[in-house]
Write a protein that holds these residues in place. Structure first.
Motif, PDB file in Angstrom:
ATOM      1  N   LYS A  13     -11.180   0.685  -0.635  1.00 57.18           N
ATOM      2  CA  LYS A  13     -10.471   0.054   0.481  1.00 57.18           C
ATOM      3  C   LYS A  13      -9.622  -1.064  -0.106  1.00 57.18           C
ATOM      4  O   LYS A  13     -10.119  -1.923  -0.823  1.00 57.18           O
ATOM      5  CB  LYS A  13     -11.451  -0.504   1.509  1.00 57.18           C
ATOM      6  CG  LYS A  13     -10.769  -1.070   2.740  1.00 57.18           C
ATOM      7  CD  LYS A  13     -11.766  -1.620   3.733  1.00 57.18           C
ATOM      8  CE  LYS A  13     -12.248  -0.499   4.615  1.00 57.18           C
ATOM      9  NZ  LYS A  13     -13.028  -1.004   5.762  1.00 57.18           N
ATOM     10  N   LEU A  14      -8.329  -1.036   0.223  1.00 54.15           N
ATOM     11  CA  LEU A  14      -7.381  -1.972  -0.359  1.00 54.15           C
ATOM     12  C   LEU A  14      -6.619  -2.716   0.712  1.00 54.15           C
ATOM     13  O   LEU A  14      -6.469  -2.231   1.838  1.00 54.15           O
ATOM     14  CB  LEU A  14      -6.374  -1.209  -1.224  1.00 54.15           C
ATOM     15  CG  LEU A  14      -7.019  -0.477  -2.389  1.00 54.15           C
ATOM     16  CD1 LEU A  14      -6.370   0.863  -2.598  1.00 54.15           C
ATOM     17  CD2 LEU A  14      -6.917  -1.310  -3.624  1.00 54.15           C
ATOM     18  N   VAL A  15      -6.131  -3.885   0.327  1.00 51.59           N
ATOM     19  CA  VAL A  15      -5.281  -4.677   1.216  1.00 51.59           C
ATOM     20  C   VAL A  15      -4.268  -5.428   0.350  1.00 51.59           C
ATOM     21  O   VAL A  15      -4.544  -5.752  -0.814  1.00 51.59           O
ATOM     22  CB  VAL A  15      -6.126  -5.656   2.065  1.00 51.59           C
ATOM     23  CG1 VAL A  15      -6.754  -6.755   1.220  1.00 51.59           C
ATOM     24  CG2 VAL A  15      -5.311  -6.239   3.207  1.00 51.59           C
ATOM     25  N   ALA A  16      -3.096  -5.678   0.917  1.00 56.10           N
ATOM     26  CA  ALA A  16      -2.061  -6.428   0.210  1.00 56.10           C
ATOM     27  C   ALA A  16      -2.528  -7.855  -0.048  1.00 56.10           C
ATOM     28  O   ALA A  16      -3.225  -8.463   0.766  1.00 56.10           O
ATOM     29  CB  ALA A  16      -0.773  -6.434   1.024  1.00 56.10           C
ATOM     30  N   SER A  17      -2.136  -8.393  -1.173  1.00 59.97           N
ATOM     31  CA  SER A  17      -2.444  -9.766  -1.546  1.00 59.97           C
ATOM     32  C   SER A  17      -1.740 -10.739  -0.609  1.00 59.97           C
ATOM     33  O   SER A  17      -0.642 -10.461  -0.114  1.00 59.97           O
ATOM     34  CB  SER A  17      -1.990 -10.015  -2.984  1.00 59.97           C
ATOM     35  OG  SER A  17      -2.001 -11.382  -3.291  1.00 59.97           O
TER      36      SER A  17
ATOM     37  N   ILE B 116       3.550   3.350   1.835  1.00 60.16           N
ATOM     38  CA  ILE B 116       2.214   2.976   1.339  1.00 60.16           C
ATOM     39  C   ILE B 116       2.006   1.477   1.488  1.00 60.16           C
ATOM     40  O   ILE B 116       0.947   1.029   1.936  1.00 60.16           O
ATOM     41  CB  ILE B 116       2.038   3.437  -0.120  1.00 60.16           C
ATOM     42  CG1 ILE B 116       1.983   4.971  -0.169  1.00 60.16           C
ATOM     43  CG2 ILE B 116       0.799   2.817  -0.756  1.00 60.16           C
ATOM     44  CD1 ILE B 116       2.028   5.565  -1.559  1.00 60.16           C
ATOM     45  N   TRP B 117       3.007   0.689   1.140  1.00 60.86           N
ATOM     46  CA  TRP B 117       2.914  -0.775   1.253  1.00 60.86           C
ATOM     47  C   TRP B 117       2.626  -1.187   2.697  1.00 60.86           C
ATOM     48  O   TRP B 117       1.779  -2.042   2.949  1.00 60.86           O
ATOM     49  CB  TRP B 117       4.197  -1.413   0.745  1.00 60.86           C
ATOM     50  CG  TRP B 117       4.200  -2.902   0.820  1.00 60.86           C
ATOM     51  CD1 TRP B 117       4.915  -3.689   1.676  1.00 60.86           C
ATOM     52  CD2 TRP B 117       3.434  -3.802   0.011  1.00 60.86           C
ATOM     53  NE1 TRP B 117       4.653  -5.007   1.449  1.00 60.86           N
ATOM     54  CE2 TRP B 117       3.742  -5.110   0.424  1.00 60.86           C
ATOM     55  CE3 TRP B 117       2.523  -3.622  -1.026  1.00 60.86           C
ATOM     56  CZ2 TRP B 117       3.175  -6.228  -0.165  1.00 60.86           C
ATOM     57  CZ3 TRP B 117       1.951  -4.750  -1.612  1.00 60.86           C
ATOM     58  CH2 TRP B 117       2.285  -6.030  -1.172  1.00 60.86           C
ATOM     59  N   ASN B 118       3.308  -0.580   3.636  1.00 59.53           N
ATOM     60  CA  ASN B 118       3.076  -0.899   5.047  1.00 59.53           C
ATOM     61  C   ASN B 118       1.655  -0.549   5.476  1.00 59.53           C
ATOM     62  O   ASN B 118       1.065  -1.254   6.296  1.00 59.53           O
ATOM     63  CB  ASN B 118       4.100  -0.191   5.931  1.00 59.53           C
ATOM     64  CG  ASN B 118       5.476  -0.800   5.813  1.00 59.53           C
ATOM     65  OD1 ASN B 118       5.631  -1.967   5.463  1.00 59.53           O
ATOM     66  ND2 ASN B 118       6.482  -0.005   6.079  1.00 59.53           N
ATOM     67  N   GLN B 119       1.103   0.516   4.920  1.00 54.07           N
ATOM     68  CA  GLN B 119      -0.259   0.920   5.268  1.00 54.07           C
ATOM     69  C   GLN B 119      -1.295  -0.103   4.802  1.00 54.07           C
ATOM     70  O   GLN B 119      -2.311  -0.300   5.461  1.00 54.07           O
ATOM     71  CB  GLN B 119      -0.586   2.292   4.662  1.00 54.07           C
ATOM     72  CG  GLN B 119       0.265   3.425   5.166  1.00 54.07           C
ATOM     73  CD  GLN B 119       0.044   3.696   6.640  1.00 54.07           C
ATOM     74  OE1 GLN B 119      -1.086   3.829   7.090  1.00 54.07           O
ATOM     75  NE2 GLN B 119       1.123   3.760   7.390  1.00 54.07           N
ATOM     76  N   VAL B 120      -1.061  -0.748   3.660  1.00 57.89           N
ATOM     77  CA  VAL B 120      -2.065  -1.676   3.112  1.00 57.89           C
ATOM     78  C   VAL B 120      -1.866  -3.117   3.572  1.00 57.89           C
ATOM     79  O   VAL B 120      -2.465  -4.033   3.014  1.00 57.89           O
ATOM     80  CB  VAL B 120      -2.162  -1.602   1.566  1.00 57.89           C
ATOM     81  CG1 VAL B 120      -2.629  -0.237   1.116  1.00 57.89           C
ATOM     82  CG2 VAL B 120      -0.854  -2.005   0.894  1.00 57.89           C
TER      83      VAL B 120
ATOM     84  N   LEU C 186      -0.781  -7.312  -6.611  1.00 59.34           N
ATOM     85  CA  LEU C 186      -0.190  -7.243  -5.271  1.00 59.34           C
ATOM     86  C   LEU C 186      -1.107  -6.608  -4.237  1.00 59.34           C
ATOM     87  O   LEU C 186      -0.863  -6.739  -3.037  1.00 59.34           O
ATOM     88  CB  LEU C 186       1.151  -6.510  -5.323  1.00 59.34           C
ATOM     89  CG  LEU C 186       2.253  -7.250  -6.089  1.00 59.34           C
ATOM     90  CD1 LEU C 186       3.517  -6.405  -6.139  1.00 59.34           C
ATOM     91  CD2 LEU C 186       2.529  -8.614  -5.480  1.00 59.34           C
ATOM     92  N   VAL C 187      -2.141  -5.895  -4.665  1.00 57.52           N
ATOM     93  CA  VAL C 187      -3.173  -5.402  -3.746  1.00 57.52           C
ATOM     94  C   VAL C 187      -4.538  -5.689  -4.359  1.00 57.52           C
ATOM     95  O   VAL C 187      -4.663  -5.822  -5.584  1.00 57.52           O
ATOM     96  CB  VAL C 187      -3.063  -3.879  -3.423  1.00 57.52           C
ATOM     97  CG1 VAL C 187      -1.763  -3.557  -2.735  1.00 57.52           C
ATOM     98  CG2 VAL C 187      -3.263  -3.029  -4.649  1.00 57.52           C
ATOM     99  N   HIS C 188      -5.526  -5.792  -3.490  1.00 56.57           N
ATOM    100  CA  HIS C 188      -6.897  -6.067  -3.913  1.00 56.57           C
ATOM    101  C   HIS C 188      -7.841  -5.089  -3.256  1.00 56.57           C
ATOM    102  O   HIS C 188      -7.635  -4.701  -2.100  1.00 56.57           O
ATOM    103  CB  HIS C 188      -7.315  -7.485  -3.510  1.00 56.57           C
ATOM    104  CG  HIS C 188      -6.442  -8.560  -4.084  1.00 56.57           C
ATOM    105  ND1 HIS C 188      -6.470  -8.914  -5.393  1.00 56.57           N
ATOM    106  CD2 HIS C 188      -5.494  -9.341  -3.494  1.00 56.57           C
ATOM    107  CE1 HIS C 188      -5.592  -9.868  -5.615  1.00 56.57           C
ATOM    108  NE2 HIS C 188      -4.976 -10.145  -4.472  1.00 56.57           N
ATOM    109  N   VAL C 189      -8.898  -4.725  -3.990  1.00 57.37           N
ATOM    110  CA  VAL C 189      -9.965  -3.917  -3.415  1.00 57.37           C
ATOM    111  C   VAL C 189     -10.838  -4.848  -2.589  1.00 57.37           C
ATOM    112  O   VAL C 189     -11.167  -5.953  -3.027  1.00 57.37           O
ATOM    113  CB  VAL C 189     -10.790  -3.227  -4.528  1.00 57.37           C
ATOM    114  CG1 VAL C 189     -11.974  -2.470  -3.932  1.00 57.37           C
ATOM    115  CG2 VAL C 189      -9.904  -2.289  -5.336  1.00 57.37           C
ATOM    116  N   VAL C 190     -11.177  -4.414  -1.373  1.00 55.88           N
ATOM    117  CA  VAL C 190     -12.055  -5.206  -0.515  1.00 55.88           C
ATOM    118  C   VAL C 190     -13.355  -4.442  -0.273  1.00 55.88           C
ATOM    119  O   VAL C 190     -13.396  -3.221  -0.375  1.00 55.88           O
ATOM    120  CB  VAL C 190     -11.388  -5.547   0.853  1.00 55.88           C
ATOM    121  CG1 VAL C 190     -10.201  -6.454   0.625  1.00 55.88           C
ATOM    122  CG2 VAL C 190     -10.959  -4.305   1.586  1.00 55.88           C
ATOM    123  N   ALA C 191     -14.398  -5.182   0.053  1.00 57.04           N
ATOM    124  CA  ALA C 191     -15.708  -4.554   0.285  1.00 57.04           C
ATOM    125  C   ALA C 191     -15.740  -3.832   1.605  1.00 57.04           C
ATOM    126  O   ALA C 191     -15.052  -4.157   2.531  1.00 57.04           O
ATOM    127  CB  ALA C 191     -16.794  -5.614   0.257  1.00 57.04           C
TER     128      ALA C 191
END
Length: 92
Positions: free
Chosen positions: A7-11, A43-47, A87-92
């Motif tokens: 699971k990823l989210v933009a920084s 893809i950027w918009n999705q995260v 620019l993106v990070h994995v989240v728990a």
């Protein structure tokens, strides 16, 4: 390592803007600009909110005429590159 269950989210250390056929991202920590093409922009918009790679791949399949293998490969490759530059990070 990013996989389909990641699971990823933009920084939050960036600002971005969409332009015709691309997105420009400024990493505010190091002052470097990055550019994404149309699919990269999708893809950027999705995260912008936490998203699994699998759900992102499903969105790609709905939006574009690609195979599952190609969507998975391209999404993981781009997201890994974005993670590598912060620019993106994995989240728990």
């Amino acid at each position: 390592m990013i996989d389909l269950n990641s699971k990823l989210v933009a920084s939050s250390n960036q600002i971005s803007t969409e332009m015709p056929n691309e997105t420009v991202i400024l990493d505010v920590v190091n002052g470097i600009y990055y550019g994404l093409d149309e699919v990269g922009t999708f893809i950027w918009n999705q995260v912008q909110s936490p998203q699994t790679v699998q759900s992102l791949v499903e969105a790609l399949l709905d939006e574009y005429d690609v195979t599952v293998d190609q969507a998975q490969r391209d999404a993981v490759r781009l997201l890994s590159e974005l993670q590598g530059i912060g620019l993106v990070h994995v989240v728990a």
